[in-house]
Write a protein that holds these residues in place. Structure first.
Motif, short mmCIF file in Angstrom:
data_model
loop_
_atom_site.label_atom_id
_atom_site.label_comp_id
_atom_site.label_asym_id
_atom_site.label_seq_id
_atom_site.Cartn_x
_atom_site.Cartn_y
_atom_site.Cartn_z
N PRO A 110 -35.64 -54.78 50.09
CA PRO A 110 -36.78 -53.74 50.20
C PRO A 110 -36.27 -52.42 50.18
N GLY A 111 -37.07 -51.58 49.44
CA GLY A 111 -36.91 -50.19 49.63
C GLY A 111 -35.64 -49.69 48.58
N LEU A 112 -35.11 -50.46 47.82
CA LEU A 112 -34.00 -49.79 47.21
C LEU A 112 -34.27 -49.05 45.91
N SER A 113 -33.55 -47.83 45.72
CA SER A 113 -34.08 -47.08 44.51
C SER A 113 -33.29 -47.78 43.32
N GLU A 114 -33.91 -47.43 42.22
CA GLU A 114 -33.46 -48.03 41.10
C GLU A 114 -31.86 -47.67 40.57
N ALA A 115 -31.58 -46.44 41.17
CA ALA A 115 -30.07 -45.92 41.08
C ALA A 115 -29.29 -46.79 41.98
N ALA A 116 -29.68 -47.15 43.15
CA ALA A 116 -28.84 -47.75 44.04
C ALA A 116 -28.77 -49.21 43.65
N ALA A 117 -30.16 -49.83 43.07
CA ALA A 117 -29.75 -51.27 42.64
C ALA A 117 -28.88 -51.41 41.39
N ASN A 118 -28.60 -50.57 40.73
CA ASN A 118 -27.98 -50.70 39.54
C ASN A 118 -26.61 -50.47 39.80
N HIS A 119 -26.32 -49.61 40.85
CA HIS A 119 -25.02 -49.50 41.30
C HIS A 119 -24.38 -50.84 41.91
N TRP A 120 -25.08 -51.31 42.70
CA TRP A 120 -24.58 -52.83 43.30
C TRP A 120 -24.46 -53.70 42.35
N LYS A 121 -25.55 -53.75 41.28
CA LYS A 121 -25.68 -54.73 40.30
C LYS A 121 -24.15 -54.54 39.16
N GLY A 122 -23.82 -53.24 39.18
CA GLY A 122 -22.72 -53.00 38.48
C GLY A 122 -21.62 -53.29 39.20
N VAL A 123 -21.35 -53.38 40.43
CA VAL A 123 -20.38 -53.81 41.23
C VAL A 123 -20.14 -55.36 41.01
N ALA A 124 -21.14 -55.96 41.12
CA ALA A 124 -21.24 -57.45 40.97
C ALA A 124 -21.02 -57.93 39.88
N ARG A 125 -21.10 -57.20 38.55
CA ARG A 125 -20.92 -57.52 37.41
C ARG A 125 -19.55 -57.25 37.09
N PHE A 126 -19.04 -56.20 37.65
CA PHE A 126 -17.52 -55.83 37.71
C PHE A 126 -16.73 -57.04 38.03
N PHE A 127 -17.10 -57.54 38.91
CA PHE A 127 -16.22 -58.54 39.63
C PHE A 127 -16.48 -59.99 38.85
N ARG A 128 -17.60 -60.25 38.29
CA ARG A 128 -17.90 -61.38 37.62
C ARG A 128 -17.22 -61.16 36.25
N ALA A 129 -17.09 -60.04 35.58
CA ALA A 129 -16.41 -59.76 34.36
C ALA A 129 -14.95 -59.91 34.42
N LEU A 130 -14.27 -59.43 35.70
CA LEU A 130 -13.23 -59.39 36.17
C LEU A 130 -12.53 -60.96 35.91
#
Length: 596
Positions: A110-130
């Motif tokens: 709850p209450g997560l900004s779009e920028a924050a959500a996309n940052h953490w999605k990017g972190v998760a996708r970084f490790f998924r890609a790696l």
């Protein structure tokens, strides 16, 4: 399917009895951005293997068993039989599952900004890609897992492998998202995944796949798209202006802190107990290995001759280079050579030295790889490294506490130059902002001048190296500089695989890739060193090939089947076999070509 197999191989009851990775997370932990961050910390604990390792376990740096850069103390072979199971298959899928769990929960916070959500999605996708990239490097075609899997559904139990092209397209998409959406370093926090770390990894994986598809003629591939992605990602890092090349090449590898180092994008923290407020208590053996009585993994003749002369020209164009004496090998060379191996001593069995510290040091090839060893600490560490009033001998593993690079600016620059060359659009400006910086700052050698695919140094045209099968002189010299810059950093095996140069690991086709110093050079050093050892004893305790080069093992030995000890290349070795246990669980996986 492959993902189920990754967990089921250890036994169904064992898997089913585990506490789910996301138990109590949904109920309590996914409540704020801080809770996402806390979940993400687990991914960083996996990165030891991308650096110096931990304890007695080697990591990426100076840890490759199959390379023509250096030789291990015992004979290393290719995989010969299909294993029943392998952590190379299981472990990446474990991490991918965790990354997908994180991705599936972010939008529920709850209450997560779009920028924050996309940052953490990017972190998760970084490790998924790696970790998908790791799987592709090892096995080629693999199952792409882009979401949290429900194993209760029959259709998720078995699945055929996806093509490497599809998987790598998804990997690039993940990393592009991370590069576009992760926070900048100023906002992401110290030493964490940020937009430039993601771009650095994107430059690595896209360059790898571009080369693989080009040099292995992959059906349905699009090498230039990958090369373009690599170039653009590397350029993003370069144009950020946050990173620069220093004059201290060796300092990257021997620092007890890399905080604020402008040549390192991400690093692994190592520290002794009770240091740094007790936050980190992990050590490594990187320079413990290079000073121990266990034979150190010495550079090969091939590696030594890869470094350019001080005038910037390759060894094959030099009239002064000779491998018969130490002066002939080490005088007027690229400074990265003397930062990587000792130019003062050739430590072999039974030799006695006046050189301080290393009477117990033995190199597999006669060349002492001490890139990770800061000799200025000798006096301090002879007396001990003080930790809360107690002494710890950090010269000896596993107590080494130098920080370990994970992503370096130098690799990004090498990636950029190679991608430009492979795209056929490498300008002088491209070289000047990438490889030429490394040559001049790290190597102390002149810049390359490019005209099409022709290269010169200070007006002298570089000629084709008879030992290098590169398509043209530009690619030849970029590969040379990459090898010199990243020597023993854990990239060479992957480079040989993507360039379809696996035969370099064949001991008959490329003996320079496992032998070391010449007997003549060792004898020259022996005479000049004042050693009190009997030369006959030195000869008797070391192995030399028929043409007079130091070998790490007895190449005249006869194996169990009556064959001389040799490593013979077969193209099936470009990819590892899919573990038999995985195929038993999921017959749709199939096996890689050449393996039964």
């Amino acid at each position: 399917m492959a993902v189920l197999a990754a967990f089921a191989i250890s036994g169904c009851s064992d898997y089913l009895d585990r506490t789910p990775l996301d138990s109590n997370s949904d109920a309590t932990n996914w409540s704020s951005e801080a809770s996402i961050q806390q979940f993400s910390w687990k991914f960083y604990s996996y990165l030891s293997s991308f650096s110096y390792g931990s304890g007695w376990t080697r990591g990426q740096y100076h840890g490759e068993a199959l390379t023509d850069d250096y030789s291990t103390e015992s004979f290393s072979e290719f995989t010969k039989t299909v294993p029943n199971s392998s952590s190379a298959w299981n472990t990446p899928y474990d991490v991918i599952r965790e990354a997908n769990i994180m991705l599936a929960r972010i939008d529920k916070v709850p209450g997560l900004s779009e920028a924050a959500a996309n940052h953490w999605k990017g972190v998760a996708r970084f490790f998924r890609a790696l970790y998908h990239f790791q799987l592709v490097q090892t096995y080629g075609d693999v199952v792409w897992v882009g979401e949290e899997i429900d194993y209760a559904k029959e259709e998720n139990v078995t699945k055929a492998r996806d093509s490497r092209v599809l998987v790598m397209d998804n990997v690039v998409a993940d990393l592009q998202f991370a590069a576009d959406n992760c926070y900048t370093p100023a906002n992401a926090g110290v030493n964490t995944v940020n937009c430039y770390v993601a771009a650095a990894l994107l430059s690595r994986v896209a360059l790898y796949e571009g080369a693989w598809e080009k040099y292995h003629n992959v059906a349905g591939g699009h090498a230039d798209q990958f090369y373009t992605a690599a170039k653009n990602a590397a350029n993003k890092v370069i144009e950020s202006g946050l990173y620069q090349v220093s004059d201290n090449y060796k300092g990257i590898y021997t620092a007890r802190s890399l905080a604020g180092n402008s040549e390192v994008l991400l690093y692994k923290v190592y520290s002794l107990a009770n240091v740094n407020g007790g936050k980190v208590t992990v050590g490594h053996t990187q320079y413990g290995y290079v000073v121990s009585s266990t034979p150190t993994w010495g550079l090969t003749k091939s590696a030594i001759e890869n470094y350019a002369m001080a005038d910037g020209l390759p060894v094959h164009m030099s009239s002064s280079y000779s491998d018969k004496t130490m002066d002939g090998m080490f005088t007027n060379r690229d400074k990265r050579l003397s930062a990587t191996v000792s130019t003062e001593v050739l430590p072999v069995s039974k030799m006695e030295y006046s050189f301080r510290l290393i009477n117990s040091t033995i190199s597999t090839t006669g060349f002492w790889t001490y890139k990770y060893l800061n000799m200025s600490w000798l006096d301090q560490d002879d007396k001990g490294h003080y930790v809360d009033g107690s002494i710890s001998q950090v010269w000896n593993g596993p107590n080494n506490d130098t920080y370990g690079p994970i992503f370096q600016y130098s690799e990004v620059l090498e990636n950029y130059a190679e991608a430009c060359a492979e795209l056929g659009s490498c300008s002088q400006a491209d070289l000047d902002k990438s490889v030429n910086l490394l040559r001049q700052k790290h190597g102390g050698i002149p810049a390359l001048t490019v005209s099409g695919t022709n290269v010169s140094v200070n007006g002298t045209a570089i000629t084709k190296d008879p030992k290098d099968p590169a398509a043209n002189v530009l690619i030849q010299e970029l590969r040379r500089d990459r090898r010199s810059e990243l020597m023993t950093d854990g990239f060479r095996h992957a480079d040989l695989m993507r360039w379809a140069l696996g035969a370099n690991l064949d001991t008959k086709k490329n003996p320079d890739g496992y032998v070391g110093a010449s007997q003549a050079a060792i004898e020259d050093y022996y005479k000049k060193s004042g050693s009190t050892a009997a030369w006959a004893d030195v000869l008797a305790k070391n192995f030399f090939t028929k043409d007079g080069y130091k070998s790490p093992y007895n190449t005249s030995a006869v194996g169990a089947e009556g064959a001389q000890v040799d490593r013979v290349w077969d193209d099936k070795y470009y990819l590892e076999p899919v573990p038999a246990g995985q195929i038993l669980l999921d017959p749709q996986l199939g096996q890689n070509e050449g393996w039964k």
